[in-house]
Structure formats: structure tokens, C-alpha cells
Scaffold this motif. Sequence first.
Motif, PDB file in Angstrom:
ATOM      1  N   GLY A   1       0.820  -1.209   0.000  1.00 57.06           N
ATOM      2  CA  GLY A   1       0.000   0.000   0.000  1.00 57.06           C
ATOM      3  C   GLY A   1       0.848   1.251   0.000  1.00 57.06           C
ATOM      4  O   GLY A   1       2.037   1.217   0.312  1.00 57.06           O
ATOM      5  N   LYS A   2       0.257   2.321  -0.364  1.00 56.26           N
ATOM      6  CA  LYS A   2       0.957   3.588  -0.363  1.00 56.26           C
ATOM      7  C   LYS A   2       1.101   4.116   1.057  1.00 56.26           C
ATOM      8  O   LYS A   2       0.207   3.969   1.870  1.00 56.26           O
ATOM      9  CB  LYS A   2       0.207   4.590  -1.220  1.00 56.26           C
ATOM     10  N   THR A   3       2.217   4.754   1.301  1.00 54.90           N
ATOM     11  CA  THR A   3       2.454   5.337   2.621  1.00 54.90           C
ATOM     12  C   THR A   3       1.645   6.614   2.763  1.00 54.90           C
ATOM     13  O   THR A   3       1.674   7.488   1.883  1.00 54.90           O
ATOM     14  CB  THR A   3       3.947   5.652   2.792  1.00 54.90           C
ATOM     15  N   LYS A   4       0.917   6.666   3.863  1.00 53.93           N
ATOM     16  CA  LYS A   4       0.105   7.859   4.108  1.00 53.93           C
ATOM     17  C   LYS A   4       0.992   9.028   4.495  1.00 53.93           C
ATOM     18  O   LYS A   4       2.014   8.854   5.147  1.00 53.93           O
ATOM     19  CB  LYS A   4      -0.895   7.579   5.216  1.00 53.93           C
ATOM     20  N   ALA A   5       0.600  10.166   4.064  1.00 52.33           N
ATOM     21  CA  ALA A   5       1.344  11.370   4.420  1.00 52.33           C
ATOM     22  C   ALA A   5       1.219  11.620   5.921  1.00 52.33           C
ATOM     23  O   ALA A   5       0.141  11.480   6.510  1.00 52.33           O
ATOM     24  CB  ALA A   5       0.798  12.573   3.641  1.00 52.33           C
ATOM     25  N   SER A   6       2.333  11.942   6.545  1.00 48.88           N
ATOM     26  CA  SER A   6       2.345  12.179   7.982  1.00 48.88           C
ATOM     27  C   SER A   6       2.781  13.603   8.277  1.00 48.88           C
ATOM     28  O   SER A   6       3.521  14.211   7.500  1.00 48.88           O
ATOM     29  CB  SER A   6       3.295  11.195   8.674  1.00 48.88           C
ATOM     30  N   VAL A   7       2.306  14.094   9.401  1.00 47.38           N
ATOM     31  CA  VAL A   7       2.649  15.446   9.831  1.00 47.38           C
ATOM     32  C   VAL A   7       3.858  15.372  10.758  1.00 47.38           C
ATOM     33  O   VAL A   7       3.861  14.628  11.734  1.00 47.38           O
ATOM     34  CB  VAL A   7       1.464  16.114  10.559  1.00 47.38           C
ATOM     35  N   ILE A   8       4.912  16.093  10.462  1.00 46.69           N
ATOM     36  CA  ILE A   8       6.124  16.100  11.273  1.00 46.69           C
ATOM     37  C   ILE A   8       5.940  17.076  12.423  1.00 46.69           C
ATOM     38  O   ILE A   8       5.695  18.274  12.207  1.00 46.69           O
ATOM     39  CB  ILE A   8       7.344  16.496  10.418  1.00 46.69           C
ATOM     40  N   LYS A   9       6.037  16.529  13.630  1.00 48.74           N
ATOM     41  CA  LYS A   9       5.863  17.355  14.816  1.00 48.74           C
ATOM     42  C   LYS A   9       7.215  17.867  15.303  1.00 48.74           C
ATOM     43  O   LYS A   9       8.246  17.238  15.122  1.00 48.74           O
ATOM     44  CB  LYS A   9       5.194  16.543  15.922  1.00 48.74           C
ATOM     45  N   ASN A  10       7.199  18.964  15.981  1.00 50.90           N
ATOM     46  CA  ASN A  10       8.386  19.540  16.592  1.00 50.90           C
ATOM     47  C   ASN A  10       8.523  18.983  18.008  1.00 50.90           C
ATOM     48  O   ASN A  10       7.778  19.359  18.918  1.00 50.90           O
ATOM     49  CB  ASN A  10       8.284  21.070  16.618  1.00 50.90           C
ATOM     50  N   ASN A  11       9.468  18.012  18.173  1.00 55.97           N
ATOM     51  CA  ASN A  11       9.651  17.360  19.474  1.00 55.97           C
ATOM     52  C   ASN A  11      10.868  17.887  20.223  1.00 55.97           C
ATOM     53  O   ASN A  11      11.433  17.205  21.072  1.00 55.97           O
ATOM     54  CB  ASN A  11       9.803  15.842  19.275  1.00 55.97           C
ATOM     55  N   LYS A  12      11.296  19.094  19.911  1.00 63.16           N
ATOM     56  CA  LYS A  12      12.496  19.640  20.532  1.00 63.16           C
ATOM     57  C   LYS A  12      12.338  19.788  22.042  1.00 63.16           C
ATOM     58  O   LYS A  12      13.215  19.388  22.823  1.00 63.16           O
ATOM     59  CB  LYS A  12      12.824  20.998  19.907  1.00 63.16           C
ATOM     60  N   LEU A  13      11.201  20.336  22.480  1.00 60.65           N
ATOM     61  CA  LEU A  13      10.979  20.522  23.915  1.00 60.65           C
ATOM     62  C   LEU A  13      10.882  19.177  24.640  1.00 60.65           C
ATOM     63  O   LEU A  13      11.393  19.017  25.763  1.00 60.65           O
ATOM     64  CB  LEU A  13       9.707  21.345  24.141  1.00 60.65           C
ATOM     65  N   GLU A  14      10.251  18.186  23.989  1.00 57.76           N
ATOM     66  CA  GLU A  14      10.115  16.869  24.607  1.00 57.76           C
ATOM     67  C   GLU A  14      11.487  16.201  24.766  1.00 57.76           C
ATOM     68  O   GLU A  14      11.780  15.581  25.787  1.00 57.76           O
ATOM     69  CB  GLU A  14       9.200  15.988  23.750  1.00 57.76           C
ATOM     70  N   ARG A  15      12.354  16.337  23.737  1.00 61.01           N
ATOM     71  CA  ARG A  15      13.694  15.774  23.830  1.00 61.01           C
ATOM     72  C   ARG A  15      14.508  16.434  24.932  1.00 61.01           C
ATOM     73  O   ARG A  15      15.235  15.772  25.674  1.00 61.01           O
ATOM     74  CB  ARG A  15      14.410  15.916  22.479  1.00 61.01           C
ATOM     75  N   GLN A  16      14.381  17.760  25.053  1.00 62.41           N
ATOM     76  CA  GLN A  16      15.108  18.460  26.112  1.00 62.41           C
ATOM     77  C   GLN A  16      14.657  18.000  27.492  1.00 62.41           C
ATOM     78  O   GLN A  16      15.461  17.821  28.407  1.00 62.41           O
ATOM     79  CB  GLN A  16      14.914  19.974  25.960  1.00 62.41           C
ATOM     80  N   ARG A  17      13.337  17.799  27.626  1.00 62.02           N
ATOM     81  CA  ARG A  17      12.814  17.343  28.927  1.00 62.02           C
ATOM     82  C   ARG A  17      13.348  15.956  29.273  1.00 62.02           C
ATOM     83  O   ARG A  17      13.752  15.692  30.410  1.00 62.02           O
ATOM     84  CB  ARG A  17      11.289  17.320  28.879  1.00 62.02           C
ATOM     85  N   ARG A  18      13.416  15.061  28.286  1.00 63.74           N
ATOM     86  CA  ARG A  18      13.926  13.707  28.531  1.00 63.74           C
ATOM     87  C   ARG A  18      15.412  13.715  28.869  1.00 63.74           C
ATOM     88  O   ARG A  18      15.871  12.959  29.729  1.00 63.74           O
ATOM     89  CB  ARG A  18      13.678  12.831  27.301  1.00 63.74           C
ATOM     90  N   ILE A  19      16.164  14.601  28.205  1.00 59.82           N
ATOM     91  CA  ILE A  19      17.601  14.694  28.498  1.00 59.82           C
ATOM     92  C   ILE A  19      17.830  15.161  29.916  1.00 59.82           C
ATOM     93  O   ILE A  19      18.677  14.638  30.653  1.00 59.82           O
ATOM     94  CB  ILE A  19      18.287  15.641  27.488  1.00 59.82           C
ATOM     95  N   ILE A  20      17.041  16.170  30.344  1.00 57.30           N
ATOM     96  CA  ILE A  20      17.188  16.685  31.706  1.00 57.30           C
ATOM     97  C   ILE A  20      16.841  15.613  32.728  1.00 57.30           C
ATOM     98  O   ILE A  20      17.534  15.419  33.729  1.00 57.30           O
ATOM     99  CB  ILE A  20      16.303  17.944  31.898  1.00 57.30           C
ATOM    100  N   GLU A  21      15.774  14.866  32.478  1.00 55.49           N
ATOM    101  CA  GLU A  21      15.377  13.790  33.394  1.00 55.49           C
ATOM    102  C   GLU A  21      16.454  12.705  33.453  1.00 55.49           C
ATOM    103  O   GLU A  21      16.761  12.171  34.529  1.00 55.49           O
ATOM    104  CB  GLU A  21      14.045  13.191  32.942  1.00 55.49           C
ATOM    105  N   SER A  22      17.050  12.379  32.306  1.00 54.68           N
ATOM    106  CA  SER A  22      18.097  11.364  32.287  1.00 54.68           C
ATOM    107  C   SER A  22      19.329  11.809  33.061  1.00 54.68           C
ATOM    108  O   SER A  22      19.922  11.028  33.821  1.00 54.68           O
ATOM    109  CB  SER A  22      18.472  11.051  30.832  1.00 54.68           C
TER     110      SER A  22
END
Length: 509
Positions: free
Chosen positions: A390-411
Motif C-alpha cells: 500500500g501507499k504510505t500515508k502522508a504524515s505530519v512532522i511534529k516539533n519534538n524539541k521541547l520533549e527531547r530536552q525534557r527527557r535529556i534533563i530527566e536522564s
Amino acid sequence: MNKYHLDSVVALKYATEPNSYIYRPIVRYLYNKHMGFEHYTTTLSDVFRMLKENEVVSDEYTETNLHDALNQLEIWEVIKSRQEKQSGMTIEEFKKKHYLYQITDLGLEVDELLLRIDDLDEKIMGSLDSRQFSRLFKFLETFKEIDAVYAPPDMASEIWMNVFETHKTLRTNATNYLFHIQEAERANLFNTELFLNFKDTFMQYLGTYISELDRVKYKIYKLINEIDDEHVDQYINVLIEANKPNSILYEDFSEEKLRISLKNKWVELRTWFLGTKGGTSDIDVLSDKTKEAIRLIVTYANRLSDSMTNTQNRVTDYQALAKKFIDSFSLKDAHKLYASAFGNSHSRSLHVTEEIPLNEDGQYSNADEIWNTDIKPFQTPNMSNRGPKGKTKASVIKNNKLERQRRIIESLEKKREEEKKMKELIKEGKIILSEIKEPLEPFQRKVLLKWIMRTTNMRLGKTKKNTFRTETGLTLKADYRSNEVVTIPCKDGELRGLDIEFVIEGEKI
């Protein structure tokens, strides 16, 4: 490292010189004479006759040449000569009859070594024998129970010889056998079909040996610990007294050297089973090496069996297909064969743009007739065993910069907290496993287990370093306080390991 003062052994030259093909038969001939109690009975003529009968030398070789060879062997202290009482009337008779030859003690030792190297039966029969452990245990029991002071000297000597000759045989055979297994690995002998025929017998052979080793070694541990040094010294004193008459025969006899030599045999036996302080015993290394050999054989056998199972039929198919290609009469036939073998064999179904014509009997044409029809070339869709992709459905690219920063700080915060709790285990620059009383967190248990595994590799000699660095930048050195197993409480269970003391030698970077 110890400084060894070793002199060159000139007696070994006769086995490495270009004329060794002459020297070695002479020495072996005198060796056999010696073993037959024919001392000082060999003349130059006897040696010359032996060389000629065995075709060791050519017809041009003379007794004068042999006389020079015997003189050279005597210079190397391999043989010795003694003058006869009678003398000859001519120079040739003088050379033939003036001396009788015999092998020396040094020559005996060297030729016995060469004889063992050449002896195939001894190599094959001198392999792993699980009953040697039981024999050694019984001999040690007798050694402990019988006091040498009250026993006859010949009985004490026999008991001593039984213990240490059995240990020597056990140690030598085990070392040589495991060496041959490693040699077989390097020679890739385990990757042959012949090996599969002996795999089960081989595994049973090694399994019996390792089970007997594990069953008896702890009994031997206990027995050796119960024998004190005074008991051993009594045996040594009896053996020295019994061998004092030999000082007349052996010029290098020394009571002190004999005492040190006998004492070293006992120390060697203790070390082989009990190990040194903070070190692994040789019997444990033997156990690990044998188990490693078993794992190696299983791995090779499984790999060889799988390769034969997975490739045998495929190889046959490819050979048959290659033969069909060779037998093709034209390039067109080869194209047909290729299309049948590799074209669309992986597709579920084929779709054409027009119908395939039927024959008069209402059946579809066979494969050969289809190639002769006027059907135009057609394309097949992108198919797989699971159907069309099947054809790949178009996806919306989200900005996860803040989420990555939060995970780095928690780590980072989690790592700082774990590092802080690991530092709480350090007391005066050390972490002593046996003194840990508070239950450990799961991550603390994992870190300590990782450290223990690294110290085990260093102890087994797999790494040359005696220290290692942790992820937090500390340099640790492991000292084994004893061979006892300690239990460390953990919140998710118990951690068991040897009594290890980790010394902090580095500063955090």
C-alpha cells in the motif's frame, strides 16, 4: 619477574645439527643398550654395523668418520667412553677396541624426551582420565592417615610417589589435551563432517571428566587443608634418610637441595588445588577451560549441522539449474529458463492486459506454446507474499524539541542521583562487598555485578590490566580478600560473589 639463571644445554645440539640423522640413531642405539642393562658393552664396530644395517649412512661412510662422530657426542656430554684393558696391534684395531661407549645421564634425559615426542601411543593414551581424581583422593587419604615416622621407609616412599606421580600425570595430561583442542580449533578441524560422527562420544567423554572433577575436587580441597606442614616434613625426612646412600653414586647429591625439591612438590600440589592468596587455583582454571571446550564443541557442531541442513538441498538445486543453462541450445532458451527460475516465482499472481487464447480443446496453451503467441509484453504489479504494498500515508512532522530536552534533563538528573547513591557505598576509599548491609537498589546491583564480571576476566588472564575505569571516571582495583562466597542483600533479590574489595585509585574527571 623472577630472574632465571639458565645455562645453554650443549646436549641438545645432537638433535638439531645437520648431521643429526647420524647422531640420533647412535644415541638411540646406546639408549636401548642402557635399558637392556648392557652397560659399557658397545664398541665402535657395533655402532658401525647398526648404522650400515639400518641404511643410515652411505657406503662411503667409514669407521674413521664414525670415530669423529662419537668424539663429538662425547664433547657434548651425550655419551661417555671407557678404555678397554686390551690394546690393538694396528691403528684401526686400536680405534675399534680401545673404547667402549655408554650413554650419559644427561643423554638419557634428552633422548627420553625425544622418545616421548615421537611416541604416538603415549600421546593418545595420555589423555583426560576422570579416574585420576579418585586415585589421587585415595592416595592423599593414605598419605594423611599413615605417619611416616612409624611406617617402613619403603612404604613411606611408595605413598609419597603414588601421590605426586598421580598429580604429575593428571596435570600433564589435562594440559596437553586441552592444548590439542585449542590447536584443533585453530586448524578448523571441528568444521568437518567427520567431526559430527564423533561429536556425541566427544561430548560424553568431556562431560564425564568434568562431572568427576566437580565431584572430587572439593573432597581434595578439604583433605589438603587437613594435612599440616609438620606431617609433610616427616615424610621428607624419611625420604632424605632413605636416599642418603645414593650420595655415593651421585656426585651432585645435596640433602638441602633434595629437601627443597620435595617441599616444592607439596607446595605445587597445594597451589594447583587451592591456589594462591587472592588468585584462582589451577584446578578451577582446568574446570573452566574444559567447560569452555564443551561449549566450543557444541557451537561448532550446531553451526556445522545447520549449514549442512540449510545448504545441501539448495546447492543441489543450483547445480541442476546450472546444468540446464549449460544444456540450453540458444540464448532464447536461456531467457525462458531464467524467466521460469527467477522472473516472477515470488509473486502471488500475474495480471495481463489481454486474455491468453485457448486451444481447440478449451485448455490454455502450455509454456512452450505461450512463448510462440503474439501476446505483447506485460508488466506485473509490485507484489509480495503478503499482497500488494500500500501507499504510505502522508504524515505530519511534529516539533519534538521541547520533549527531547525534557527527557535529556530527566536522564541527567537520574544519573546524578544514581552516582550519588553509588558514592554512598564508598567507605574510606573502598567498597567491601562483605560489609554491605543495606539492601541495594536494582541499578546498584547491576553496577556491582558488572564490576565483578570485569574483575573475573582480569583474574582469568583475559585482560593484562589489573585496574579498570567506571563510567563515572573512577579507577578501581579489585583485591580478593578470600575465596569465600558472600551474599549482598538487594531490594530485588540477592547478589552472590567472592569476597572482593574495590579500592578507589582514581579521582573523578
